[in-house]
Design a protein around this motif. Structure first.
Motif, PDB file in Angstrom:
ATOM      1  N   PRO A  68       3.939 -14.561 -16.079  1.00 42.11           N
ATOM      2  CA  PRO A  68       5.081 -14.421 -15.171  1.00 42.11           C
ATOM      3  C   PRO A  68       4.703 -13.644 -13.908  1.00 42.11           C
ATOM      4  O   PRO A  68       3.897 -12.716 -13.948  1.00 42.11           O
ATOM      5  CB  PRO A  68       6.100 -13.643 -16.012  1.00 42.11           C
ATOM      6  N   ALA A  69       5.300 -14.038 -12.793  1.00 42.56           N
ATOM      7  CA  ALA A  69       5.027 -13.391 -11.511  1.00 42.56           C
ATOM      8  C   ALA A  69       6.271 -12.655 -11.039  1.00 42.56           C
ATOM      9  O   ALA A  69       7.393 -13.166 -11.186  1.00 42.56           O
ATOM     10  CB  ALA A  69       4.603 -14.419 -10.469  1.00 42.56           C
ATOM     11  N   PRO A  70       6.113 -11.472 -10.474  1.00 42.12           N
ATOM     12  CA  PRO A  70       7.276 -10.758  -9.943  1.00 42.12           C
ATOM     13  C   PRO A  70       7.801 -11.431  -8.685  1.00 42.12           C
ATOM     14  O   PRO A  70       7.057 -12.102  -7.957  1.00 42.12           O
ATOM     15  CB  PRO A  70       6.714  -9.369  -9.637  1.00 42.12           C
ATOM     16  N   GLY A  71       9.085 -11.241  -8.407  1.00 38.07           N
ATOM     17  CA  GLY A  71       9.645 -11.765  -7.172  1.00 38.07           C
ATOM     18  C   GLY A  71       9.291 -10.896  -5.980  1.00 38.07           C
ATOM     19  O   GLY A  71       9.123 -11.390  -4.867  1.00 38.07           O
ATOM     20  N   VAL A  72       9.189  -9.577  -6.234  1.00 41.05           N
ATOM     21  CA  VAL A  72       8.893  -8.618  -5.173  1.00 41.05           C
ATOM     22  C   VAL A  72       7.906  -7.581  -5.693  1.00 41.05           C
ATOM     23  O   VAL A  72       8.037  -7.096  -6.830  1.00 41.05           O
ATOM     24  CB  VAL A  72      10.171  -7.903  -4.676  1.00 41.05           C
ATOM     25  N   ILE A  73       6.918  -7.259  -4.876  1.00 38.15           N
ATOM     26  CA  ILE A  73       6.022  -6.132  -5.127  1.00 38.15           C
ATOM     27  C   ILE A  73       6.269  -5.113  -4.032  1.00 38.15           C
ATOM     28  O   ILE A  73       6.173  -5.426  -2.846  1.00 38.15           O
ATOM     29  CB  ILE A  73       4.547  -6.554  -5.113  1.00 38.15           C
ATOM     30  N   VAL A  74       6.605  -3.893  -4.423  1.00 35.89           N
ATOM     31  CA  VAL A  74       6.755  -2.792  -3.469  1.00 35.89           C
ATOM     32  C   VAL A  74       5.518  -1.914  -3.613  1.00 35.89           C
ATOM     33  O   VAL A  74       5.250  -1.387  -4.696  1.00 35.89           O
ATOM     34  CB  VAL A  74       8.025  -1.973  -3.736  1.00 35.89           C
ATOM     35  N   CYS A  75       4.748  -1.788  -2.532  1.00 37.67           N
ATOM     36  CA  CYS A  75       3.461  -1.106  -2.615  1.00 37.67           C
ATOM     37  C   CYS A  75       3.438   0.073  -1.642  1.00 37.67           C
ATOM     38  O   CYS A  75       3.699  -0.089  -0.444  1.00 37.67           O
ATOM     39  CB  CYS A  75       2.328  -2.078  -2.292  1.00 37.67           C
ATOM     40  N   GLY A  76       3.139   1.239  -2.142  1.00 41.57           N
ATOM     41  CA  GLY A  76       3.060   2.441  -1.320  1.00 41.57           C
ATOM     42  C   GLY A  76       1.949   3.338  -1.810  1.00 41.57           C
ATOM     43  O   GLY A  76       1.181   2.984  -2.697  1.00 41.57           O
ATOM     44  N   GLY A  77       1.876   4.516  -1.225  1.00 40.18           N
ATOM     45  CA  GLY A  77       0.895   5.500  -1.658  1.00 40.18           C
ATOM     46  C   GLY A  77      -0.408   5.472  -0.896  1.00 40.18           C
ATOM     47  O   GLY A  77      -1.128   6.454  -0.881  1.00 40.18           O
ATOM     48  N   ALA A  78      -0.751   4.349  -0.289  1.00 41.68           N
ATOM     49  CA  ALA A  78      -1.980   4.221   0.489  1.00 41.68           C
ATOM     50  C   ALA A  78      -1.915   2.911   1.262  1.00 41.68           C
ATOM     51  O   ALA A  78      -1.071   2.041   0.989  1.00 41.68           O
ATOM     52  CB  ALA A  78      -3.220   4.241  -0.416  1.00 41.68           C
ATOM     53  N   HIS A  79      -2.826   2.776   2.219  1.00 35.69           N
ATOM     54  CA  HIS A  79      -2.868   1.572   3.034  1.00 35.69           C
ATOM     55  C   HIS A  79      -3.323   0.371   2.206  1.00 35.69           C
ATOM     56  O   HIS A  79      -4.247   0.475   1.389  1.00 35.69           O
ATOM     57  CB  HIS A  79      -3.831   1.781   4.200  1.00 35.69           C
ATOM     58  N   VAL A  80      -2.672  -0.771   2.414  1.00 31.25           N
ATOM     59  CA  VAL A  80      -3.086  -2.031   1.783  1.00 31.25           C
ATOM     60  C   VAL A  80      -4.042  -2.735   2.740  1.00 31.25           C
ATOM     61  O   VAL A  80      -3.660  -3.093   3.858  1.00 31.25           O
ATOM     62  CB  VAL A  80      -1.874  -2.934   1.472  1.00 31.25           C
ATOM     63  N   ALA A  81      -5.273  -2.915   2.323  1.00 33.96           N
ATOM     64  CA  ALA A  81      -6.270  -3.554   3.177  1.00 33.96           C
ATOM     65  C   ALA A  81      -5.871  -5.006   3.453  1.00 33.96           C
ATOM     66  O   ALA A  81      -5.276  -5.666   2.594  1.00 33.96           O
ATOM     67  CB  ALA A  81      -7.643  -3.507   2.512  1.00 33.96           C
ATOM     68  N   PRO A  82      -6.179  -5.513   4.652  1.00 36.75           N
ATOM     69  CA  PRO A  82      -5.837  -6.906   4.966  1.00 36.75           C
ATOM     70  C   PRO A  82      -6.351  -7.905   3.935  1.00 36.75           C
ATOM     71  O   PRO A  82      -5.657  -8.865   3.602  1.00 36.75           O
ATOM     72  CB  PRO A  82      -6.484  -7.124   6.335  1.00 36.75           C
ATOM     73  N   ALA A  83      -7.567  -7.671   3.425  1.00 35.95           N
ATOM     74  CA  ALA A  83      -8.115  -8.606   2.431  1.00 35.95           C
ATOM     75  C   ALA A  83      -7.287  -8.607   1.155  1.00 35.95           C
ATOM     76  O   ALA A  83      -7.091  -9.656   0.521  1.00 35.95           O
ATOM     77  CB  ALA A  83      -9.565  -8.250   2.124  1.00 35.95           C
TER      78      ALA A  83
END
Length: 408
Positions: free
Chosen positions: A180-195
């Motif tokens: 199963p895949a989530p509908g939304v991912i909320v990501c924080g705490g550090a920078h998300v690299a473009p890759a």
């Protein structure tokens, strides 16, 4: 202060809500604190009592003062509901005082998200506690765990992660594309690299990725949705002076606690020392904390910039860049690389990537491989522990293949 055993960290949530109903402020203890860190937090917070979820309520004999949270009636200071602590990734935790309204603003800014909501980390981390209270605020079903397991992902729901756990999720997705895949991912705490962002879009095309930049002091500062630009959230005013970001926000904490006394922050702009650029169109680019800058051979190296480049290399789970003493350069740019199952790129491959993306002064000169980076409860790397381990030789890390002695 509320204490919970490591095996049942989220048992603090009912007590936190009950403490809030009384008008008092709560501090959630982190079971991962060292004795020194716990003593420092108790000395600054000076709680009037310690509530244990698996035992009786006790007066606070540990801090010795028992003065508790700041008096909300003094100097017309709004009442705090939470005494969060900074993560301690680069030093001892700092005790802050936050009002209920400051987080309610953030709950509305983030908006309602699809449920159920998975929070796979401890409540002592404000990143995860914010996510849990946000879900309750919007009436969503909440699922809490102490550790992230991709098998717990709610189909069509929401999950709150840090970038290292997002990478773990995507690794699992490649191995088990039918889960199963989530509908939304909320990501924080550090920078998300473009890759990493591009990999998420490729492996989870139906999932919305919401990235936010924030701090324990300012809560939500800026948001990015599905790869768009990073922009300040409504109500937050940003300015950059001498390369350092200043934030004027209604979400800012009341201040810091020192020996039980509130040291106010504001009103007006304040900073945590993050270096940034602010475009004429309001686009924000964050380069990282000044405290995570290495002076090597007369050049200043922002470790987050180097880490973003290296995290994009296939086979790398995470990487921390730090400085180690060098007689000629002052500090040597050192990369501590974590790979899945200890199998990953060689030193030659990593040096090739660094040559293509980084100027000579920013390229790591020392390469180490570790089976697991020391981490905080939030999942973020524990930079202070890594720095200490590099200094005293206790870090569980070996030279990468092709790197005799781990030095150039």
């Amino acid at each position: 202060m509320i204490d919970a055993p490591t095996r049942a960290r989220w048992s603090v949530l009912p007590q936190l809500l009950a403490v809030d109903r009384t008008g008092a402020a709560a501090l959630i203890a982190d079971p991962g604190w060292s004795d020194r860190e716990r003593a420092a937090v108790l000395a600054d917070a000076a709680p009037s009592m310690v509530l244990r979820t698996d035992g009786p309520v006790m007066g606070n004999s540990e801090s010795g003062s028992g003065s508790g949270a700041p008096d909300p009636h003094e100097h017309s200071t709004p009442a705090p509901f939470l005494l969060p602590t900074t993560s301690g990734s680069t030093g001892p935790p700092t005790v802050l005082a936050r009002t209920r309204d400051s987080w309610l603003i953030g709950f509305d800014v983030l908006g309602a998200l699809p449920g159920p909501v998975l929070i796979p980390g401890p409540p002592s981390s404000t990143l995860y506690l914010f996510g849990a209270l946000h879900a309750l605020h919007h009436g969503l079903r909440l699922v809490t765990t102490d550790r992230f397991d991709p098998r717990d992902l709610p189909a069509g729901g929401t999950v709150h992660l840090v970038p290292a756990l997002l990478s773990t999720l995507l690794d699992d997705r490649e191995r088990h594309p039918g889960r199963p895949a989530p509908g939304v991912i909320v990501c924080g705490g550090a920078h998300v690299a473009p890759a990493l962002r591009e990999r998420c879009a490729r492996l989870l095309p139906g999932t919305v990725l919401i990235e936010y930049y924030g701090s324990a002091e300012h809560s939500l500062i800026a948001l990015r949705r599905d790869g768009g630009p990073l922009r300040a959230v409504p109500g937050v005013r940003l300015a950059v002076h001498d390369g350092v970001l200043w934030v004027d926000s209604p979400q800012t904490v009341l201040g810091r606690l020192r020996d039980g006394v509130l040291q106010p922050i504001g009103p007006g702009p304040s900073t945590v020392g993050d270096r940034a650029d602010l475009g004429a169109d309001g686009t924000l680019t964050v380069h990282g904390r000044a405290a995570t800058t290495i002076s090597s051979g007369g050049a200043l190296v922002a470790v987050e910039e180097v880490e973003q480049v290296l995290r994009a290399v296939p086979g790398i789970t995470d990487v921390v860049v730090a400085g180690t003493p060098h007689p000629a350069l002052g500090m040597l740019v050192t990369a501590v690389v974590e790979t899945r199952d200890g199998v990953g790129p060689s030193r030659r491959e990593l040096r090739s990537v660094a040559r293509e993306a980084l100027s000579p002064a920013k390229r790591p000169r020392r390469w180490l491989l570790t089976p697991a980076l020391p981490r905080l409860g939030s999942g973020k790397p524990a930079r202070s522990l890594i720095d200490a381990g590099l200094r005293d030789g206790t870090l569980d890390a070996l030279p990468l293949p092709g790197s005799p002695g781990g030095r150039p």
